[in-house]
Write an enzyme that holds these catalytic residues in place. Structure first.
Site, PDB file in Angstrom:
ATOM      1  N   ASN A   1      14.152 -65.103 -17.516  1.00 57.39           N
ATOM      2  CA  ASN A   1      13.947 -65.366 -18.609  1.00 57.39           C
ATOM      3  C   ASN A   1      12.809 -66.866 -19.156  1.00 57.39           C
ATOM      4  O   ASN A   1      12.452 -67.138 -17.777  1.00 57.39           O
ATOM      5  CB  ASN A   1      15.137 -65.927 -19.981  1.00 57.39           C
ATOM      6  CG  ASN A   1      14.641 -64.920 -21.489  1.00 57.39           C
ATOM      7  OD1 ASN A   1      13.907 -65.461 -21.854  1.00 57.39           O
ATOM      8  ND2 ASN A   1      15.770 -64.131 -21.846  1.00 57.39           N
TER       9      ASN A   1
ATOM     10  N   ASN B   1      17.235 -68.698 -27.480  1.00 56.79           N
ATOM     11  CA  ASN B   1      16.654 -69.020 -28.554  1.00 56.79           C
ATOM     12  C   ASN B   1      18.306 -69.003 -29.501  1.00 56.79           C
ATOM     13  O   ASN B   1      17.627 -68.872 -30.437  1.00 56.79           O
ATOM     14  CB  ASN B   1      15.214 -68.226 -29.065  1.00 56.79           C
ATOM     15  CG  ASN B   1      14.333 -69.227 -27.825  1.00 56.79           C
ATOM     16  OD1 ASN B   1      13.874 -69.983 -28.223  1.00 56.79           O
ATOM     17  ND2 ASN B   1      13.305 -68.658 -27.383  1.00 56.79           N
TER      18      ASN B   1
ATOM     19  N   PHE C   1      15.635 -63.240 -31.465  1.00 57.69           N
ATOM     20  CA  PHE C   1      15.575 -62.123 -31.487  1.00 57.69           C
ATOM     21  C   PHE C   1      15.103 -61.203 -32.575  1.00 57.69           C
ATOM     22  O   PHE C   1      15.972 -60.752 -33.351  1.00 57.69           O
ATOM     23  CB  PHE C   1      16.897 -61.952 -31.282  1.00 57.69           C
ATOM     24  CG  PHE C   1      17.734 -62.362 -29.712  1.00 57.69           C
ATOM     25  CD1 PHE C   1      16.965 -61.926 -28.676  1.00 57.69           C
ATOM     26  CD2 PHE C   1      19.022 -62.282 -29.569  1.00 57.69           C
ATOM     27  CE1 PHE C   1      17.041 -62.255 -27.322  1.00 57.69           C
ATOM     28  CE2 PHE C   1      19.298 -62.236 -27.977  1.00 57.69           C
ATOM     29  CZ  PHE C   1      18.802 -62.576 -26.953  1.00 57.69           C
TER      30      PHE C   1
ATOM     31  N   ASN D   1       7.779 -70.024 -27.430  1.00 59.77           N
ATOM     32  CA  ASN D   1       8.439 -69.468 -28.301  1.00 59.77           C
ATOM     33  C   ASN D   1      10.061 -69.818 -28.407  1.00 59.77           C
ATOM     34  O   ASN D   1      10.629 -69.982 -27.667  1.00 59.77           O
ATOM     35  CB  ASN D   1       8.179 -67.566 -27.904  1.00 59.77           C
ATOM     36  CG  ASN D   1       9.727 -67.123 -28.116  1.00 59.77           C
ATOM     37  OD1 ASN D   1      10.863 -67.011 -28.221  1.00 59.77           O
ATOM     38  ND2 ASN D   1       9.764 -66.643 -26.102  1.00 59.77           N
TER      39      ASN D   1
ATOM     40  N   SER E   1      18.371 -65.890 -22.887  1.00 60.81           N
ATOM     41  CA  SER E   1      17.314 -66.542 -23.758  1.00 60.81           C
ATOM     42  C   SER E   1      18.155 -67.765 -24.195  1.00 60.81           C
ATOM     43  O   SER E   1      18.931 -67.680 -25.257  1.00 60.81           O
ATOM     44  CB  SER E   1      17.633 -65.863 -24.709  1.00 60.81           C
ATOM     45  OG  SER E   1      16.518 -66.145 -26.346  1.00 60.81           O
TER      46      SER E   1
ATOM     47  N   LYS F   1      19.619 -60.268 -17.370  1.00 62.56           N
ATOM     48  CA  LYS F   1      18.888 -60.901 -17.693  1.00 62.56           C
ATOM     49  C   LYS F   1      19.015 -62.496 -17.923  1.00 62.56           C
ATOM     50  O   LYS F   1      19.537 -63.064 -18.260  1.00 62.56           O
ATOM     51  CB  LYS F   1      17.322 -60.269 -18.559  1.00 62.56           C
ATOM     52  CG  LYS F   1      16.373 -61.531 -18.200  1.00 62.56           C
ATOM     53  CD  LYS F   1      16.006 -60.843 -19.566  1.00 62.56           C
ATOM     54  CE  LYS F   1      14.524 -61.838 -19.349  1.00 62.56           C
ATOM     55  NZ  LYS F   1      12.992 -60.798 -19.926  1.00 62.56           N
TER      56      LYS F   1
END
Length: 343
Positions: A245, A176, A114, A110, A174, A216
């Site tokens: 993650n 991304n 967000f 993915n 993340s 995280k």
């Protein structure tokens, strides 16, 4: 029933299937049909971060970004639910397509970015929900907030969700959101945790309620980085750590046609990498704060392996896509057997 339904869902592109699944689940909940198809696991209470979780299997962030489906998801038997990642302002995320299944490897890539309706919309959804169980709210920064001002977004998110969350997850891992993982660097993380801990203490005094913070982290960390993060978590008295993650590596899926899609890889290909980080974290932390293990859990054995490695709780997301809600019960049972000494 999920094995019968999955081929139909997989006939749609991944993001469309995601939306159809959530809307169908919501409809089944409203019609009171879920008890016919979902067997709740037996209670297996775990006290972690000062909270009592009815069972140790939770929903990872990302499935319900806006908290639209809290009641329905809770009915599947999770011991806790984590919603988000939510940002201070609404944002559309990255262009579509941005979600890809790798069925041969039971993986997902993915690059959502967000995508969410913003923190105010999420709070309204939480206020409307009947669910009174353990609710984690995962916060992040807006894509257009410069990385040097990221703390402002995290502090805004923390202040807004504080009274509605059982715990708050700080997502700095993340892949991304551009440059986000820089916040895992020693100096950057030290500065961020200093501000977050100070704000947490102020909010606890203001509201008469202590809400734990969990950081995280990414799976793509070397041993030295893991040790540095562990040291900072202890120094700043952070309440928990979520490991991990998604990964940027493509080990084990290089032969698949979609392996070159940019984004984070989750599901079975992440399992060993996530477990290795948990194991190193557990050694570095020596029980000073709990680990929530997530990444590649597609069976009860996978869940038990995370607990063996040092996790106190586990979360799943990609596993649900491939296995369905029966995975929850399987994981609860496997962890229960582990604690009872049954192999």
């Amino acid at each position: 029933m999920y094995p019968l339904i999955r081929p139909l869902l997989f006939s749609f592109n991944a993001e469309t299937a995601h939306l159809i699944t959530l809307e169908t689940l919501q409809l089944a909940y409203r019609l009171g049909l879920l008890p016919m198809f979902v067997k709740h696991p037996k209670d297996n209470p775990h006290k972690v971060m000062g909270l009592t979780f009815p069972n140790p299997v939770g929903l990872a962030a990302g499935l319900d970004k806006n908290g639209d489906h809290i009641n329905a998801l809770a009915r599947l038997g999770f011991g806790f639910i984590e919603i988000g990642t939510v940002t201070p302002r609404p944002q559309e995320g990255n262009p579509k397509p941005r979600l890809f299944r790798l069925p041969e490897a039971q993986g997902i890539i993915n690059r959502m970015g967000f995508n969410n309706h913003g923190v105010d919309a999420l709070i309204e959804n939480v206020k409307r929900a009947d669910y009174r169980g353990i609710l984690g709210i995962n916060i992040g920064k807006n894509f257009d907030t410069p990385i040097e001002h990221a703390a402002t977004d995290y502090l805004t998110g923390l202040r807004r969700v504080y009274t509605y969350a059982s715990y708050v997850a700080i997502n700095i891992s993340s892949p991304n959101t551009k440059n986000l993982r820089q916040l895992q660097g020693n100096d950057e993380l030290d500065a961020l945790l200093t501000q977050l801990k100070t704000e947490q203490e102020k909010l606890a005094d203001t509201h008469g309620k202590y809400v734990p913070l969990a950081l995280k982290i990414a799976p793509d960390l070397n041993s030295e980085q893991i040790r540095q993060i562990a040291t900072l978590l202890q120094r700043h008295r952070i309440d928990g750590v979520i490991a991990t993650n998604t990964t940027l590596t493509r080990a084990g899926v290089e032969h698949l046609s979609q392996h070159a899609e940019t984004g984070g890889l989750s599901g079975a290909p992440l399992r060993d990498k996530s477990t290795a980080v948990i194991r190193e974290l557990a050694i570095a932390l020596q029980g000073t704060l709990p680990i929530i293990g997530v990444g590649g859990i597609l069976s009860g054995d996978d869940a038990a392996e995370k607990i063996h490695a040092g996790a106190a709780l586990i979360q799943t997301y990609s596993g649900l896509i491939y296995r369905g809600p029966g995975l929850i019960n399987e994981c609860v049972k496997a962890i229960g057997n582990l604690h009872c000494g049954v192999e």
